[in-house]
Write a protein that holds these residues in place. Sequence first.
Motif, short mmCIF file in Angstrom:
data_model
loop_
_atom_site.label_atom_id
_atom_site.label_comp_id
_atom_site.label_asym_id
_atom_site.label_seq_id
_atom_site.Cartn_x
_atom_site.Cartn_y
_atom_site.Cartn_z
N ASN A 141 38.99 -66.93 -14.06
CA ASN A 141 40.27 -67.87 -14.02
C ASN A 141 39.64 -69.30 -14.38
N ASP A 152 34.93 -65.91 -10.98
CA ASP A 152 33.65 -66.51 -11.86
C ASP A 152 32.81 -67.21 -10.99
N GLY A 153 33.49 -67.91 -9.81
CA GLY A 153 32.47 -68.44 -8.92
C GLY A 153 31.31 -67.45 -8.27
N GLU A 168 36.56 -61.68 -12.43
CA GLU A 168 38.04 -62.27 -13.05
C GLU A 168 37.82 -63.64 -13.37
N TYR A 208 38.02 -71.30 -12.76
CA TYR A 208 37.72 -72.25 -11.56
C TYR A 208 37.17 -71.69 -10.52
N ALA A 209 36.19 -71.97 -9.71
CA ALA A 209 36.42 -71.70 -8.15
C ALA A 209 36.72 -72.84 -7.24
MG MG Z 1 37.76 -68.20 -10.19
#
Ligand code: MG
Length: 315
Positions: free
Chosen positions: A169, A140-141, A167, A171-172
């Motif tokens: 998840n 995502d980051g 993917e 958080y980055a």
């Molecule tokens: Mg992430």
Amino acid sequence: MEDIEMYKKMLEIRKFEEKVYDLFTQNLIPGTMHLYMGEEAVAVGVCAALTPNDFITSTHRGHGHCIAKGASLKKMMAEIFGKKTGYCKGKGGSMHITDKNIGMLGANAVVGGAIPIAVGAGLSCKLKYPERVTVCFFGDGASNQGTFHEGINMASVWDLPVIFVCENNLYAMGTRQSLVMNIEDISERAAGYGIPGATVDGNDVMAVYQEAQRAVTRARNGDGPTLIECKTYRHKGHSRFDPAKYRPQEEVAEWMARDPIESFRYKLLDKGIPEEFLHKIESTVETEIEEAVEFAEESPLPEPEDALKDVWVVE
Ligand SMILES: [Mg+2]
Ligand SMILES: Cc1ncc(C[n+]2csc(CCOP(=O)(O)OP(=O)(O)O)c2C)c(N)n1
């Protein structure tokens, strides 16, 4: 790929990483690591839709992608141990595992760095091997990096056979998605580039597999790229020393209860697969991991005179 094989692959990733985590915490292996535990259904579901001739690019969290594409557990473990028999002769570590024989174009420590590589592979396949597809895994980051927007635009304009697998998840490192994006579904970004986008439960290996199959068919037919967002969650912190205190406990508990491997095991039992059969697979995987550790432990360290071989230096 058979569902039983997918179960085995997910288990290989989980057990490999449990072992690596254990060895790291005992200081028996050097460097750092980014564990994929909890996200196994993404790599396995996507790679199950590929042939050995297809390509993938990976990330800093790459163990799952390598194993799902068919990398050798022994050579991976040896690399993480820093041994001469490892994928990069012990000089690359966890974030540089690459195996061109299985179409694995490399893990990559640069966030978003593999996206242009996947687009380049897609372009060369379109010109030379039109039946091959390239899957690009990223987080995502990474979808906030310029490389993502430039890469996906080029793949769209040139109808390249590339599948972008985000993917997500949530958080980055410690940064929550909602702090850096005004959208919930990253798949919405596909519309901005005129390609199909889908969001899928990234903890459901069959759901991921089916979505990947659709994208692979599209790419092989010459209809261009797809963006697939897989919602998932990492079980551990970002990297070796991160206790992940920034994640609310209820959120962690909710996702841990949706473990992709455990839930798939229940589905297999429901389908009538005998539990003894699953036990057999589980003990085979345990043995494979033990053999990988033994191989790594017994392998020699690289020679000091090899330090500058196979590396690029700028003088
Ligand atoms: Mg992430
Ligand atoms: C270009 C670049 N910027 C920053 C970093 C430091 N860094 C390593 S991982 C990471 C977060 C990546 O987040 P995401 O893309 O969501 O992947 P995840 O770790 O969640 O799998 C950052 C910022 C880096 N390695 N490369």
